[in-house]
Design a protein around this motif. Structure first.
Motif, PDB file in Angstrom:
ATOM      1  N   LYS A  23       0.805  -1.226   0.000  1.00 33.77           N
ATOM      2  CA  LYS A  23       0.000   0.000   0.000  1.00 33.77           C
ATOM      3  C   LYS A  23       0.834   1.269   0.000  1.00 33.77           C
ATOM      4  CE  LYS A  23      -4.183  -1.845   2.040  1.00 33.77           C
ATOM      5  NZ  LYS A  23      -5.187  -1.732   3.079  1.00 33.77           N
ATOM      6  N   ASP A  24       1.956   1.258   0.699  1.00 33.86           N
ATOM      7  CA  ASP A  24       2.786   2.460   0.786  1.00 33.86           C
ATOM      8  C   ASP A  24       4.007   2.291  -0.109  1.00 33.86           C
ATOM      9  OD1 ASP A  24       4.275   4.681   1.387  1.00 33.86           O
ATOM     10  OD2 ASP A  24       4.232   4.391   3.553  1.00 33.86           O
ATOM     11  N   PHE A  25       4.004   3.007  -1.220  1.00 32.55           N
ATOM     12  CA  PHE A  25       5.087   2.925  -2.207  1.00 32.55           C
ATOM     13  C   PHE A  25       5.897   4.212  -2.264  1.00 32.55           C
ATOM     14  CE2 PHE A  25       1.491   0.390  -3.877  1.00 32.55           C
ATOM     15  CZ  PHE A  25       2.082  -0.864  -3.783  1.00 32.55           C
ATOM     16  N   SER A  26       5.759   5.074  -1.271  1.00 28.54           N
ATOM     17  CA  SER A  26       6.372   6.400  -1.341  1.00 28.54           C
ATOM     18  C   SER A  26       7.890   6.335  -1.506  1.00 28.54           C
ATOM     19  CB  SER A  26       5.993   7.243  -0.121  1.00 28.54           C
ATOM     20  OG  SER A  26       6.260   6.537   1.068  1.00 28.54           O
ATOM     21  N   SER A  27       8.563   5.396  -0.831  1.00 26.98           N
ATOM     22  CA  SER A  27      10.029   5.316  -0.968  1.00 26.98           C
ATOM     23  C   SER A  27      10.422   4.809  -2.361  1.00 26.98           C
ATOM     24  CB  SER A  27      10.629   4.422   0.121  1.00 26.98           C
ATOM     25  OG  SER A  27      10.132   3.111   0.013  1.00 26.98           O
ATOM     26  N   VAL A  28       9.654   3.854  -2.902  1.00 30.66           N
ATOM     27  CA  VAL A  28       9.928   3.350  -4.258  1.00 30.66           C
ATOM     28  C   VAL A  28       9.697   4.456  -5.281  1.00 30.66           C
ATOM     29  CG1 VAL A  28       9.223   1.667  -6.004  1.00 30.66           C
ATOM     30  CG2 VAL A  28       9.313   0.992  -3.612  1.00 30.66           C
ATOM     31  N   LEU A  29       8.604   5.200  -5.114  1.00 30.84           N
ATOM     32  CA  LEU A  29       8.305   6.297  -6.035  1.00 30.84           C
ATOM     33  C   LEU A  29       9.368   7.387  -5.965  1.00 30.84           C
ATOM     34  CD1 LEU A  29       4.449   6.518  -5.402  1.00 30.84           C
ATOM     35  CD2 LEU A  29       5.573   5.622  -7.451  1.00 30.84           C
ATOM     36  N   ALA A  30       9.884   7.658  -4.760  1.00 28.03           N
ATOM     37  CA  ALA A  30      10.954   8.649  -4.609  1.00 28.03           C
ATOM     38  C   ALA A  30      12.213   8.198  -5.344  1.00 28.03           C
ATOM     39  CB  ALA A  30      11.251   8.876  -3.127  1.00 28.03           C
ATOM     40  N   THR A  31      12.517   6.905  -5.294  1.00 26.09           N
ATOM     41  CA  THR A  31      13.667   6.354  -6.024  1.00 26.09           C
ATOM     42  C   THR A  31      13.464   6.510  -7.524  1.00 26.09           C
ATOM     43  OG1 THR A  31      14.068   4.758  -4.259  1.00 26.09           O
ATOM     44  CG2 THR A  31      15.068   4.285  -6.395  1.00 26.09           C
ATOM     45  N   PHE A  32      12.253   6.220  -7.990  1.00 25.48           N
ATOM     46  CA  PHE A  32      11.945   6.402  -9.415  1.00 25.48           C
ATOM     47  C   PHE A  32      12.134   7.866  -9.813  1.00 25.48           C
ATOM     48  CE2 PHE A  32       8.800   2.616  -9.375  1.00 25.48           C
ATOM     49  CZ  PHE A  32       9.809   1.733  -9.718  1.00 25.48           C
ATOM     50  N   ALA A  33      11.667   8.781  -8.967  1.00 23.63           N
ATOM     51  CA  ALA A  33      11.769  10.216  -9.268  1.00 23.63           C
ATOM     52  C   ALA A  33      13.233  10.651  -9.362  1.00 23.63           C
ATOM     53  CB  ALA A  33      11.035  11.025  -8.202  1.00 23.63           C
ATOM     54  N   GLN A  34      14.096  10.110  -8.490  1.00 21.70           N
ATOM     55  CA  GLN A  34      15.520  10.462  -8.526  1.00 21.70           C
ATOM     56  C   GLN A  34      16.192   9.950  -9.798  1.00 21.70           C
ATOM     57  OE1 GLN A  34      17.032   8.807  -4.885  1.00 21.70           O
ATOM     58  NE2 GLN A  34      16.421  10.583  -3.664  1.00 21.70           N
ATOM     59  N   GLY A  35      15.757   8.790 -10.285  1.00 27.37           N
ATOM     60  CA  GLY A  35      16.368   8.210 -11.477  1.00 27.37           C
ATOM     61  C   GLY A  35      15.744   8.664 -12.783  1.00 27.37           C
ATOM     62  N   ARG A  36      14.693   9.475 -12.692  1.00 26.16           N
ATOM     63  CA  ARG A  36      13.981   9.910 -13.902  1.00 26.16           C
ATOM     64  C   ARG A  36      14.872  10.788 -14.776  1.00 26.16           C
ATOM     65  NH1 ARG A  36       8.677  13.090 -12.714  1.00 26.16           N
ATOM     66  NH2 ARG A  36      10.234  14.361 -11.668  1.00 26.16           N
ATOM     67  N   GLN A  37      14.838  10.522 -16.063  1.00 25.37           N
ATOM     68  CA  GLN A  37      15.580  11.313 -17.044  1.00 25.37           C
ATOM     69  C   GLN A  37      14.655  12.396 -17.604  1.00 25.37           C
ATOM     70  OE1 GLN A  37      18.922  10.604 -17.711  1.00 25.37           O
ATOM     71  NE2 GLN A  37      18.618   9.194 -16.004  1.00 25.37           N
ATOM     72  N   SER A  38      15.238  13.374 -18.265  1.00 25.80           N
ATOM     73  CA  SER A  38      14.435  14.481 -18.802  1.00 25.80           C
ATOM     74  C   SER A  38      13.452  14.008 -19.872  1.00 25.80           C
ATOM     75  CB  SER A  38      15.340  15.563 -19.382  1.00 25.80           C
ATOM     76  OG  SER A  38      16.127  15.012 -20.425  1.00 25.80           O
ATOM     77  N   HIS A  39      13.751  12.883 -20.543  1.00 28.70           N
ATOM     78  CA  HIS A  39      12.862  12.380 -21.590  1.00 28.70           C
ATOM     79  C   HIS A  39      11.906  11.307 -21.063  1.00 28.70           C
ATOM     80  CE1 HIS A  39      16.593  10.045 -21.670  1.00 28.70           C
ATOM     81  NE2 HIS A  39      15.830   9.005 -21.944  1.00 28.70           N
ATOM     82  N   THR A  74      15.063  17.588 -34.510  1.00 27.41           N
ATOM     83  CA  THR A  74      16.279  17.617 -33.716  1.00 27.41           C
ATOM     84  C   THR A  74      16.546  16.237 -33.138  1.00 27.41           C
ATOM     85  OG1 THR A  74      15.008  18.284 -31.786  1.00 27.41           O
ATOM     86  CG2 THR A  74      15.982  20.042 -33.100  1.00 27.41           C
ATOM     87  N   ALA A  75      17.788  15.960 -32.822  1.00 29.94           N
ATOM     88  CA  ALA A  75      18.167  14.652 -32.285  1.00 29.94           C
ATOM     89  C   ALA A  75      17.902  14.629 -30.784  1.00 29.94           C
ATOM     90  CB  ALA A  75      19.630  14.377 -32.574  1.00 29.94           C
ATOM     91  N   GLN A  76      16.695  14.308 -30.408  1.00 33.24           N
ATOM     92  CA  GLN A  76      16.321  14.196 -29.002  1.00 33.24           C
ATOM     93  C   GLN A  76      16.090  12.731 -28.673  1.00 33.24           C
ATOM     94  OE1 GLN A  76      12.862  16.568 -28.335  1.00 33.24           O
ATOM     95  NE2 GLN A  76      13.964  18.496 -28.465  1.00 33.24           N
ATOM     96  N   PRO A  77      16.345  12.350 -27.409  1.00 31.66           N
ATOM     97  CA  PRO A  77      16.060  10.965 -27.038  1.00 31.66           C
ATOM     98  C   PRO A  77      14.565  10.687 -27.156  1.00 31.66           C
ATOM     99  CG  PRO A  77      17.113  12.178 -25.223  1.00 31.66           C
ATOM    100  CD  PRO A  77      16.858  13.142 -26.332  1.00 31.66           C
ATOM    101  N   ALA A  78      14.220   9.444 -27.467  1.00 34.64           N
ATOM    102  CA  ALA A  78      12.814   9.066 -27.590  1.00 34.64           C
ATOM    103  C   ALA A  78      12.125   9.240 -26.243  1.00 34.64           C
ATOM    104  CB  ALA A  78      12.706   7.614 -28.048  1.00 34.64           C
ATOM    105  N   LEU A  79      10.909   9.716 -26.285  1.00 38.42           N
ATOM    106  CA  LEU A  79      10.127   9.919 -25.071  1.00 38.42           C
ATOM    107  C   LEU A  79       9.727   8.563 -24.497  1.00 38.42           C
ATOM    108  CD1 LEU A  79       8.742  12.152 -23.339  1.00 38.42           C
ATOM    109  CD2 LEU A  79       6.721  11.750 -24.723  1.00 38.42           C
ATOM    110  N   ARG A  80      10.078   8.315 -23.251  1.00 34.59           N
ATOM    111  CA  ARG A  80       9.681   7.077 -22.571  1.00 34.59           C
ATOM    112  C   ARG A  80       8.533   7.391 -21.642  1.00 34.59           C
ATOM    113  NH1 ARG A  80      15.147   4.705 -20.193  1.00 34.59           N
ATOM    114  NH2 ARG A  80      14.629   6.397 -18.806  1.00 34.59           N
ATOM    115  N   THR A  81       7.445   6.664 -21.808  1.00 33.56           N
ATOM    116  CA  THR A  81       6.269   6.888 -20.980  1.00 33.56           C
ATOM    117  C   THR A  81       6.048   5.690 -20.080  1.00 33.56           C
ATOM    118  OG1 THR A  81       5.239   8.258 -22.679  1.00 33.56           O
ATOM    119  CG2 THR A  81       3.778   7.337 -21.015  1.00 33.56           C
TER     120      THR A  81
END
Length: 194
Positions: A23-39, A74-81
């Protein structure tokens, strides 16, 4: 108990669906947020007035991927969703959402399906989507869908040309699941003491 998130993972390509239990994924989500790339783009499928209609967002995604002839060259990385979906009963999903709201807000764009103000439902092309689970699964409103239906509809929107076939495959599994439950319920009722 049916775990539709596990069914979805089995239906989709290998390694494209990760199921987190609890139920509580806040620490996992915070890790995802830290590893998120601009694309990277994280979308939370959650109904609400503040949510962006997923159809409007999908149009942007397809243009940024180069699906439109006027797209930037322009040569931009592909958007990952990444699509985030909360699985469980509506009550359970609300609890999970409340427990993780700050982390989800920091990581995700909230998206939902367009729903007309009318109570009567139109087909999938009309903007209002009705659960096909019938009497088996109770929804707070006609346009509230099961997890499996919601993921199918979201992927139909986000995956471009492959989207309709992905949704159709998920709905086939959903229909079989519902039919098995109907058969079981009918058999139970037939054998119940009068």
């Amino acid at each position: 108990m049916v775990k539709t998130a596990d069914l979805i993972a089995l239906c989709l390509s290998h390694h494209c669906c990760e199921v987190l239990t609890g139920k509580d994924f806040s620490s996992v989500l915070a890790t995802f947020a830290q590893g998120r790339q601009s694309h990277d783009r994280w979308l939370l499928l959650w109904p609400g007035a503040e949510a962006t209609p997923i159809d409007a967002l999908a149009l942007t995604v397809h243009r940024e991927r180069g699906g439109d002839s006027t797209a930037r060259e322009t040569a931009q990385p592909a958007l990952r969703t990444t699509l985030v979906v909360l699985d469980g009963t509506w009550q359970q999903a609300k609890q999970i959402h409340a427990l993780n709201k700050a982390a989800l807000d920091a990581l995700c764009i909230h998206v939902s399906f367009a729903v007309s103000d009318r109570e009567d439902a139109e087909d999938a092309e009309g903007g209002t989507h009705v659960s096909s689970s019938g009497w088996i699964r109770l929804q707070p409103r006609d346009h509230f869908l099961s997890t499996l239906e919601s993921v199918g509809l979201a992927l139909q929107t986000l995956e471009g040309q492959r989207g309709p076939s992905i949704r159709a495959a998920l709905l086939r599994v959903f229909d079989r699941m519902n039919e098995r439950q109907r058969v079981f319920y009918t058999a139970e009722k037939a054998h119940a003491p009068a």
